[in-house]
Design a protein around this motif. Structure first.
Motif, PDB file in Angstrom:
ATOM      1  N   UNK A  37       0.615  -1.341  -0.274  1.00  0.00           N
ATOM      2  CA  UNK A  37      -0.241  -0.642   0.176  1.00  0.00           C
ATOM      3  C   UNK A  37       0.811   1.284   0.218  1.00  0.00           C
ATOM      4  N   UNK A  38       2.230   0.871   0.610  1.00  0.00           N
ATOM      5  CA  UNK A  38       3.095   2.454   1.262  1.00  0.00           C
ATOM      6  C   UNK A  38       3.476   2.486  -0.356  1.00  0.00           C
ATOM      7  N   UNK A  39       3.915   1.674  -1.135  1.00  0.00           N
ATOM      8  CA  UNK A  39       4.628   1.614  -2.633  1.00  0.00           C
ATOM      9  C   UNK A  39       3.609   2.695  -3.402  1.00  0.00           C
ATOM     10  N   UNK A  40       2.559   1.568  -2.960  1.00  0.00           N
ATOM     11  CA  UNK A  40       1.486   2.605  -4.274  1.00  0.00           C
ATOM     12  C   UNK A  40       1.606   3.374  -4.020  1.00  0.00           C
ATOM     13  N   UNK A  41       1.127   4.096  -2.719  1.00  0.00           N
ATOM     14  CA  UNK A  41       0.669   5.310  -2.544  1.00  0.00           C
ATOM     15  C   UNK A  41       1.858   6.722  -2.191  1.00  0.00           C
ATOM     16  N   UNK A  42       3.479   6.807  -2.426  1.00  0.00           N
ATOM     17  CA  UNK A  42       4.630   7.037  -2.096  1.00  0.00           C
ATOM     18  C   UNK A  42       4.251   8.045  -3.256  1.00  0.00           C
ATOM     19  N   UNK A  43       4.921   9.366  -2.691  1.00  0.00           N
ATOM     20  CA  UNK A  43       5.577  10.135  -4.474  1.00  0.00           C
ATOM     21  C   UNK A  43       6.875   9.834  -3.972  1.00  0.00           C
ATOM     22  N   UNK A  44       7.731   9.935  -5.119  1.00  0.00           N
ATOM     23  CA  UNK A  44       9.095  10.173  -5.378  1.00  0.00           C
ATOM     24  C   UNK A  44      10.038  10.868  -4.072  1.00  0.00           C
ATOM     25  N   UNK A  45       9.539  11.097  -3.969  1.00  0.00           N
ATOM     26  CA  UNK A  45      10.173  12.348  -1.933  1.00  0.00           C
ATOM     27  C   UNK A  45      10.142  11.176  -1.358  1.00  0.00           C
ATOM     28  N   UNK A  72      14.792   8.355  -9.051  1.00  0.00           N
ATOM     29  CA  UNK A  72      13.591   9.077  -8.491  1.00  0.00           C
ATOM     30  C   UNK A  72      13.193  10.624  -8.846  1.00  0.00           C
ATOM     31  N   UNK A  73      14.860  10.708  -9.656  1.00  0.00           N
ATOM     32  CA  UNK A  73      14.567  12.106  -9.684  1.00  0.00           C
ATOM     33  C   UNK A  73      13.243  12.332 -11.456  1.00  0.00           C
ATOM     34  N   UNK A  74      12.865  13.707 -11.459  1.00  0.00           N
ATOM     35  CA  UNK A  74      11.899  14.074 -12.115  1.00  0.00           C
ATOM     36  C   UNK A  74      12.665  13.610 -13.414  1.00  0.00           C
ATOM     37  N   UNK A  75      13.202  13.785 -13.708  1.00  0.00           N
ATOM     38  CA  UNK A  75      14.434  12.961 -14.556  1.00  0.00           C
ATOM     39  C   UNK A  75      14.443  11.930 -14.788  1.00  0.00           C
ATOM     40  N   UNK A  76      14.775  11.353 -14.115  1.00  0.00           N
ATOM     41  CA  UNK A  76      15.033   9.820 -14.159  1.00  0.00           C
ATOM     42  C   UNK A  76      14.038   9.315 -14.536  1.00  0.00           C
ATOM     43  N   UNK A  77      12.447   9.402 -13.363  1.00  0.00           N
ATOM     44  CA  UNK A  77      11.641   9.109 -14.264  1.00  0.00           C
ATOM     45  C   UNK A  77      10.784   9.416 -15.417  1.00  0.00           C
ATOM     46  N   UNK A  78      11.219  10.365 -15.887  1.00  0.00           N
ATOM     47  CA  UNK A  78      11.153  10.748 -17.495  1.00  0.00           C
ATOM     48  C   UNK A  78      11.555   9.846 -18.373  1.00  0.00           C
ATOM     49  N   UNK A  88       2.676  11.389 -12.408  1.00  0.00           N
ATOM     50  CA  UNK A  88       1.717  12.538 -11.583  1.00  0.00           C
ATOM     51  C   UNK A  88       1.054  13.300 -11.474  1.00  0.00           C
ATOM     52  N   UNK A  89       1.412  13.752 -10.107  1.00  0.00           N
ATOM     53  CA  UNK A  89       0.570  14.397  -9.172  1.00  0.00           C
ATOM     54  C   UNK A  89       0.954  16.121  -8.934  1.00  0.00           C
ATOM     55  N   UNK A  90       1.825  16.268  -9.866  1.00  0.00           N
ATOM     56  CA  UNK A  90       1.381  17.685  -9.421  1.00  0.00           C
ATOM     57  C   UNK A  90       2.154  18.132 -10.613  1.00  0.00           C
ATOM     58  N   UNK A  91       1.380  19.263 -11.488  1.00  0.00           N
ATOM     59  CA  UNK A  91       1.958  19.882 -13.200  1.00  0.00           C
ATOM     60  C   UNK A  91       2.753  20.525 -13.010  1.00  0.00           C
ATOM     61  N   UNK A 103      15.449  28.234 -10.160  1.00  0.00           N
ATOM     62  CA  UNK A 103      16.913  27.403  -9.873  1.00  0.00           C
ATOM     63  C   UNK A 103      16.744  27.437  -7.972  1.00  0.00           C
ATOM     64  N   UNK A 104      16.766  25.703  -7.903  1.00  0.00           N
ATOM     65  CA  UNK A 104      16.106  26.407  -6.689  1.00  0.00           C
ATOM     66  C   UNK A 104      15.080  25.431  -6.618  1.00  0.00           C
ATOM     67  N   UNK A 105      14.259  25.136  -7.062  1.00  0.00           N
ATOM     68  CA  UNK A 105      12.589  25.122  -6.888  1.00  0.00           C
ATOM     69  C   UNK A 105      12.458  23.207  -7.240  1.00  0.00           C
ATOM     70  N   UNK A 106      11.742  22.617  -6.722  1.00  0.00           N
ATOM     71  CA  UNK A 106      11.621  20.920  -6.263  1.00  0.00           C
ATOM     72  C   UNK A 106      10.876  20.918  -7.534  1.00  0.00           C
ATOM     73  N   UNK A 107      11.895  19.842  -7.531  1.00  0.00           N
ATOM     74  CA  UNK A 107      11.061  19.305  -8.774  1.00  0.00           C
ATOM     75  C   UNK A 107       9.162  18.463  -8.572  1.00  0.00           C
ATOM     76  N   UNK A 108       8.325  18.101  -9.705  1.00  0.00           N
ATOM     77  CA  UNK A 108       7.611  17.437  -9.892  1.00  0.00           C
ATOM     78  C   UNK A 108       7.456  16.569  -9.308  1.00  0.00           C
TER      79      UNK A 108
END
Length: 127
Positions: A37-45, A72-78, A88-91, A103-108
């Motif tokens: 259940x955790x793996x299904x719901x967990x975000x990359x962060x 699990x980085x945005x680029x790695x997932x892409x 993707x849950x946060x466009x 700069x410094x903005x967190x990835x999706x």
């Protein structure tokens, strides 16, 4: 498992399983169901934070944590060959407008393992 599954998803699920089974003394079926259940719901962060905590506790090697962070980085997932399965849950509106991220903005955020392919293959058999 009932079919071959991704290395990182397996490592995270099994690490969490052992945390619950050995650390919290949960019965194996429950100790497996909860990480699924955790793996299904967990975000990359969430997953990266868990991997880092597991490394601090000595349950994961630093090299594996670095691999998990990259995957699990945005680029790695892409770039993932299974990127069509990623939820993707946060466009990121900045990218949609064709602008570069500040700069410094967190990835999706993503739920990289929401698809049953990653967690449903695991079963517990035994006494």
């Amino acid at each position: 498992t009932l079919w071959p599954v991704a290395y990182t998803a397996t490592a995270l699920l099994i690490a969490r399983f052992y945390d619950l089974h050995m650390g919290c003394k949960l019965e194996p079926p429950t100790a497996l169901h909860r990480p699924q259940l955790w793996l299904r719901e967990a975000t990359n962060r969430d997953l990266i934070a868990y991997a880092r905590a597991a490394a601090r506790a000595g349950r994961l090697d630093a090299i594996h944590v670095a691999e998990i962070e990259q995957e699990l980085s945005e680029d790695g997932l892409a770039r993932s060959r299974n990127n069509a399965l990623i939820e993707w849950i946060e466009p990121d509106q900045t990218r949609a407008a064709g602008k570069k991220r500040a700069p410094g903005k967190q990835s999706r955020l993503a739920r990289p393992y929401a698809h049953p392919y990653y967690w449903a293959a695991f079963i517990y058999t035994g006494l």
